[in-house]
Motif scaffolding. Structure first.
Motif: not given
Length: 319
Positions: A95-99, A198-201, A225-231, A239-247
């Motif tokens: 994930l880009d730090q500026g983003v 950076v892997l995740k914010l 960016a890509s947003f999700t949740r597991s908690s 994560s970075g835009l377009g980054v996902s488990k699926a991709g």
């Protein structure tokens, strides 16, 4: 409660499973039944990929139970690690730090009271008000602006000659990172510290409903960016835009010539949904989030009742 009518339409060549709430019991252990099922699948020529939101340093719980390739997909697809080599990074989609900083500002405006943590390849760092879910004595505690500053470094870069640590250094022999990923070589700065992408914010809100917080974040900053949740709490994983488990799973499968129709996937939370809809056959755990139940056509027992093992056993019986 396994859906007995859910026989895969094609022979299964790869099993992709989430960990927490799916493969692992609530006490974070892997049952003997599940260990046996995973080993039997590998012995039958079916590859197993653990696909998790966990960072590489939390993979010890399953590192002894991945065979063959030894790879796992971590941080919701932002990293591929080699569990046979101390969780060394093979591939990183940062994930880009500026983003990330733009996301911080957007969420602070949209949801006052949000606090942040930054998951890097070398560990997690967080703001002073961020809940200490797991205390890490090596963490830097500072405002997000400092944690996301250019040149941030928490500790000296480990010498590869010392061998892998908890996270392990990047693999130095991987020269073919996947599309859109960072090179898999650890870079050193002039002061001897290492570049830690950076892997995740992580964004936490003390009061908002978890699903409402996710919807708000996607509306506010989903273009960044890509947003999700597991908690179960209002804790977002960004994560970075377009980054996902699926991709990342799709890329790993393509490298092996395995189409989605020959993949069976298991999950329980919103961060699994894209993976579950990509796979040719997918199972929601009995304990799954309602959105996961709605996104899958098959069900299996809960994580505490070894739902993944139940399906694997049936797949092997039907081969």
């Amino acid at each position: 409660m396994t859906d007995a009518s859910a026989a895969p339409p094609r022979p299964i060549r790869l099993i992709a499973t989430d960990l927490d709430g799916t493969l692992l019991h609530d006490d974070k252990t892997v049952s003997d039944r599940t260990i046996a099922a995973l080993a039997a699948a590998e012995a039958a020529g079916i590859e197993v990929f653990f696909v998790t939101g966990r960072p590489a340093r939390w993979m010890d719980v399953v590192s002894d139970h991945v065979h063959g390739h030894g790879l796992a997909i971590c941080a919701n697809g932002a990293a591929v690690v080699d569990l046979h080599r101390g969780s060394r990074f093979v591939e990183v989609s940062p994930l880009d730090q500026g983003v990330a900083l733009d996301v911080v500002h957007a969420l602070r405006d949209a949801a006052p009271g949000t606090t942040f943590a930054v998951e890097r390849t070398g560990g997690i760092h967080y703001e002073p008000q961020y809940p200490p879910f797991l205390v890490d004595p090596a963490a830097v505690i500072a405002p997000a602006e400092k944690l996301l500053a250019e040149g941030f470094a928490a500790s000296p870069a480990p010498d590869p000659a010392d061998g892998p640590g908890t996270d392990g250094p990047y693999s130095t022999d991987s020269d073919v990172p996947g599309p859109g990923t960072a090179g898999a070589t650890r870079a050193r700065s002039d002061d001897g510290t290492s570049d830690q992408p950076v892997l995740k914010l992580l964004a936490h809100h003390p009061d908002l409903d978890p699903d409402a917080f996710l919807a708000l974040a996607r509306t506010t900053a989903g273009h960044l960016a890509s947003f999700t949740r597991s908690s179960p709490t209002a804790l977002l994983e960004i994560s970075g835009l377009g980054v996902s488990k699926a991709g990342t799973l799709a890329r790993c499968c393509a490298e092996r010539g395995i189409p989605p129709e020959e993949v069976v996937a298991f999950g329980d939370m919103p961060n699994d949904i894209e993976m579950l809809t990509w796979a040719g056959t997918s199972y929601a755990m009995a304990n799954a989030h309602p959105d996961v139940l709605a996104a899958t056509t098959h069900r299996t027992e809960s994580n505490n009742d070894d739902g993944v093992a139940v399906v694997i056993e049936r797949i092997l019986q039907e081969r």
